[in-house]
Motif scaffolding. Structure first.
Motif, short mmCIF file in Angstrom:
data_model
loop_
_atom_site.label_atom_id
_atom_site.label_comp_id
_atom_site.label_asym_id
_atom_site.label_seq_id
_atom_site.Cartn_x
_atom_site.Cartn_y
_atom_site.Cartn_z
N ASN A 1 1.03 -1.18 0.19
CA ASN A 1 0.08 0.03 -0.01
C ASN A 1 0.77 1.20 0.09
O ASN A 1 0.38 2.37 0.31
CB ASN A 1 -0.83 -0.01 1.28
N GLY A 2 2.20 1.24 -0.48
CA GLY A 2 3.10 2.18 -0.25
C GLY A 2 3.77 2.42 1.01
O GLY A 2 4.69 3.33 0.81
N TRP A 3 3.58 1.47 1.97
CA TRP A 3 4.30 1.94 3.22
C TRP A 3 5.92 1.74 2.91
O TRP A 3 6.78 2.69 3.39
CB TRP A 3 3.83 1.00 4.26
N GLU A 4 6.00 0.59 2.31
CA GLU A 4 7.74 0.24 2.07
C GLU A 4 8.39 1.51 1.31
O GLU A 4 9.62 1.51 1.84
CB GLU A 4 7.83 -0.97 1.35
N VAL A 5 7.71 1.91 0.29
CA VAL A 5 8.38 3.04 -0.36
C VAL A 5 8.34 4.34 -0.14
O VAL A 5 9.02 5.20 -0.51
CB VAL A 5 7.95 2.63 -1.92
#
Lengths: 398, 474
Positions: free
Chosen positions: A251-255
């Protein structure tokens, strides 16, 4: 209360084309190759199929959009064909669609086909996938080796592993898969290689060399699924049932947040937990007989073995060097050669892995048959380590 | 009192050796690599806009950008005929919407024309110059030119350089021309340019400026006159009677003539040795001449030019100039044949993020993210809780890295990875400048505004921010 998919759906039959640089055929012929094999093994007529799912990643090469290319190629009997695209997990996504359709009772028999015709680009490696209009305005001009090479840099830093040690473990990973593929007539690369060849191959994206990369292959694979009861009524024992299918999406957390260490795949750990819970597996390292993981690059395989809980974080490189994942090791991995040597036609790969798992669980894997496997795990990782779709499917022999 | 409140300069890292230029084309032309030393060479992703932005960011450090009334982008090599480059510079610097932005062009003197105008207006103004003076391969112009950017912030109050007076003369003296649609300039005979041009018009302008300032020629301590033709500045100084003036270094052997950036670059360099109270006269020639008189103010600045001159990387391959400038049809490969979809409506919708590098910070969770979105990254549902969060100056550390030989790049390998932003947030970024391949996880980085992609078919180019290793000195 959801009860999960365990044992609600059986695999009636599967099929898989020969993978490789198939200059002789297009995506239609590839699909026909896999479909005819599955249909003849199933012993059913096309009219028995109630619905179909179709996975293909690139629509600018290959077949184009929507379900019509598959419906037309296979001359399906005017049933619904749903095209799915979920990066490298697309094949598994198609399988999930077919399995859920059967489990819901909406249809008796469903078909899933994955195909990719990649060798019409004019160059080696995968073409750039569309990222919409905004993404390319700020995201790096990248390649898939470059995306996954970043795992290696972070893995070295996180686990204090020297570049030379990691390169040797990566080389062993590829040497093992090449050795396995020699026994697989459908594989793209059927030639054994040495550690030295792998280590001395040209760099593609630091520290990934040529032999750390899977090939770009043409191919198709397919599954026909039904309920265990209908399988029995067709005179076929429900030899293999689906124990779990889980798909998890970043959901975009890592990036976007500086919290993920970059040395593992966040979604893989989540999806593995969910799949083991669905399948009722409590000790995966002991209970799972064989794995087909998404070894798009050797470093991906190493990190994935840790993420799936098959070995402790920071140890896969050493376990790989010790031979635990070799064909004669405690946990054979990529017994068919994996993406590395069977090949990687993107939209078909998930179904190709299931094909091997099904062959092994039904004792039909020929010269590479493992002794008495009971549970098989397949894993896909689509996109990049920092932003991806990750799937785990578990099949079991009954 | 109106002053130059701050100056900023930017020199690209590469220094193309003139010996290498001579070695490449000296067999063919007499001008190839003429002169000694080296010239600056903009990296493939630098152009007049990015160099002007880099210089302006340096000038605005510690200054009140919100007070700027007007911006002039000065260049003879603006990448677009339309739209104006100033709009991009304005956006990258996050200047106020009410700031007037204009391009000034047509002559290297455009910078001093804009500066003169700003000084006379009394309003707070930013002049940002960037130039890559073009020359036909093997020409004298190519050898003498350098690439660079320079900027000056003008406003009221005591500053670095207090304005004492100036004049701009206009004349239809065409020493060189470059017609629309033509890449290279045509130059008339040098002796004529020197005798009938510089030596006639510049002394007139000097006299006019001195009269406005109420000073005599002997009062001038530093004389700044960019001129690619060797010896002309000294001859003009003698003709104008500037007997006590120290002639500002042309930087010919270390940098080359940077066109519109050069008067400010030479001025900033001269200021490194000036002491408060000294008088400086800055002049430039081009369809007339401008001369401006300043007095070094009590505000001092750290040296701007010398450190950058010292940070060059020798480049012995002349072909890089041709490849970077698109002057050879090099083999981009099929992988290099991707479409650069300009999607102008998308670019406008996200212009604050793309041009100004503005992310979002959630008021409820404190999380910083790029790009900003309606729903905040992380657990929970946080809708429309983000406030604009400028990232251009925050810097960060490299989390993951690769040097990619497969992905298309005009200067392979293409280097990229995750950057952890100081103050929170993370972003997948490209690393640029020569030497990027040596970056490793943990390397501290800062951010620069650069060309993201160029479409070779349409000429369209787009910009975004990239990371460079933080120079050790800073």
């Amino acid at each position: 209360m959801a009860t999960g998919i365990k044992d609600k759906v059986a695999i009636l039959s599967m099929g898989c084309s020969r993978f490789g640089e198939r200059w002789d055929v297009g995506q239609e012929e590839l699909m026909v190759e896999a479909y005819v094999e599955a249909l003849s093994r199933a012993g059913i007529e096309p009219a028995a199929i109630g619905a179909a799912w179709y996975s293909s990643h690139y629509d600018d090469i290959g077949a184009g959009k929507a379900g019509t290319p598959m419906a037309q190629a296979l001359r399906l009997p005017n049933i619904g064909v749903t095209r799915v695209e979920n990066f490298c997990a697309g094949g598994t996504e198609a399988f999930r669609g077919a399995v859920y359709a059967v489990a819901s009772g909406a249809v008796d028999i469903a078909l899933a086909v994955g195909v990719e015709k990649l060798k019409d680009t004019g160059f080696a490696g995968l073409p750039l996938a569309s990222r919409g209009t905004f993404g390319p305005m700020y995201l790096p001009t990248h390649s898939n080796p470059g995306n996954f090479a970043q795992l290696a840099a972070a893995y070295q830093a996180r686990h204090n592993v020297g570049r030379a040690d990691l390169k040797r473990a990566m080389a062993h990973t590829s040497v093992k898969s090449h050795a396995n593929a020699v026994k697989n007539p459908n594989a793209h690369l059927r030639k054994a290689i040495t550690i030295e060849q792998a280590l001395n191959a040209p760099l593609v994206a630091e520290p990934i060399g040529l032999f750390d990369c899977c090939p770009v292959s043409d191919g198709a694979a397919c599954a026909i699924v039904t309920t265990p009861e209908i399988a029995r009524s067709l005179g076929r024992a429900p030899a293999v049932t689906v124990k779990a299918i889980q798909i998890v999406t970043s959901n975009g957390w890592e990036v976007q947040q500086a919290e993920w260490d970059g040395a593992h795949v966040h979604t893989a750990r989540i999806v593995a937990r969910a799949a083991y819970a669905e399948a009722g597996i409590t000790d995966p390292a002991r209970q799972i007989s064989l794995t087909e993981v998404h070894d798009c690059f050797s470093i991906t395989e190493l990190v994935t073995l840790e993420d799936l809980g098959l070995t402790e974080p920071g140890t896969a490189w050493r376990e790989m060097l010790d031979g635990r994942f070799d064909a004669d090791g405690a946990m054979p991995c990529q017994i068919d050669g994996g993406l590395k040597c069977f090949g990687h036609p993107v939209g078909a790969s998930g179904l190709r892995m299931l094909y091997e798992a099904w062959l092994q669980l039904t004792g039909a894997a020929g010269g590479r048959q493992l002794a008495n496997p009971s549970l098989a795990l397949t894993h896909n990782l689509g996109g990049a380590p920092s932003q991806n779709v990750c799937s785990v499917t578990i099949l079991g022999a009954n | 009192m109106t002053s130059i409140l701050a100056l900023g300069v930017h020199l690209p890292r590469l220094r193309l050796q003139r010996a290498a230029m001579s070695s490449a084309l000296g067999w063919l032309t007499s001008g190839a690599g003429a002169g000694k030393g080296q010239r600056t060479l903009a990296f493939w992703d630098e152009d007049s806009i990015t160099m002007a932005v880099a210089a302006a960011r340096a000038a605005l450090r510690g200054q009140d950008a919100a007070a700027i009334h007007s911006l002039s982008f000065a260049s003879t090599t603006a990448p677009f005929v339309e739209p104006q480059g100033a709009a991009f510079v304005h956006a990258a610097l996050r200047l106020p919407e009410t700031c007037l932005a204009q391009d000034v062009q047509g002559s290297p003197r455009a910078t001093l024309i804009a500066l003169h105008s700003a000084l006379e207006s009394g309003q707070t103004a930013l002049i940002a110059a960037g130039d890559l003076p073009p020359g036909t391969p093997g020409s004298l112009a190519e050898a003498r030119a350098g690439d660079g950017g320079a900027a000056a912030l003008v406003g009221s109050g005591p500053g670095l350089l207090d304005y004492r007076g100036g004049i701009s003369l206009s004349a239809p003296f065409t020493d060189r021309y470059r017609a629309n649609g033509h890449d290279h300039p045509q130059e008339w005979e040098e002796r004529w340019v020197r005798e009938a041009g510089y030596l006639d018009l510049v002394p007139k302008a000097v006299a006019g400026a001195l009269a406005k300032a109420g000073l005599s020629a002997a009062d001038i301590d530093h004389f700044v006159l960019p001129c690619p033709i060797p010896g002309v500045a000294a001859a003009v100084a003698a003709r104008a009677g500037l007997a006590n003036a120290r002639l500002a270094a042309s930087l010919a052997e270390t940098c080359g003539d940077t066109g519109t950036a050069h008067p400010l670059l030479m001025l900033a360099h001269a200021l490194e040795t000036a002491v408060p109270g000294q008088k400086l006269l800055v002049a430039q020639f081009g369809q007339g001449a401008t001369a401006l008189v300043f007095e070094a103010g009590s505000v001092t600045m750290i040296p701007l030019v010398s450190p950058q001159l010292a940070q060059g990387i020798d480049e012995a391959n002349y072909m890089k100039l041709l490849a970077f400038r698109g002057k050879i049809a090099w083999d981009r490969g099929l992988r290099g044949r991707f479409i650069v979809n300009e999607a102008l409506s998308t670019a406008w919708r996200y212009s604050a993020a793309l041009m100004g590098f503005v992310g979002g910070r959630c008021r409820e969770t404190g999380r910083v993210q790029f790009p900003p979105t309606r729903l905040t990254v992380g657990d929970g549902l946080h809708l429309d809780t983000q406030e604009p969060w400028p990232l251009a100056d925050v810097g960060g550390q490299v989390a993951t890295f690769t040097a990619d030989l497969l992905a298309f790049s005009p200067h392979p390998p293409n280097c990229y990875g995750l950057v952890d932003l100081n103050g929170g947030g993370r972003l997948l970024m490209e690393f640029t400048d020569p030497g990027a391949a040596a970056i490793t996880p943990g390397t501290p980085v800062e951010f620069v505004f650069r060309i993201k992609d160029i479409d070779p078919q349409t000429g369209y180019r787009r910009y975004f921010w990239k990371a460079i290793a933080t120079p050790v000195a800073s």
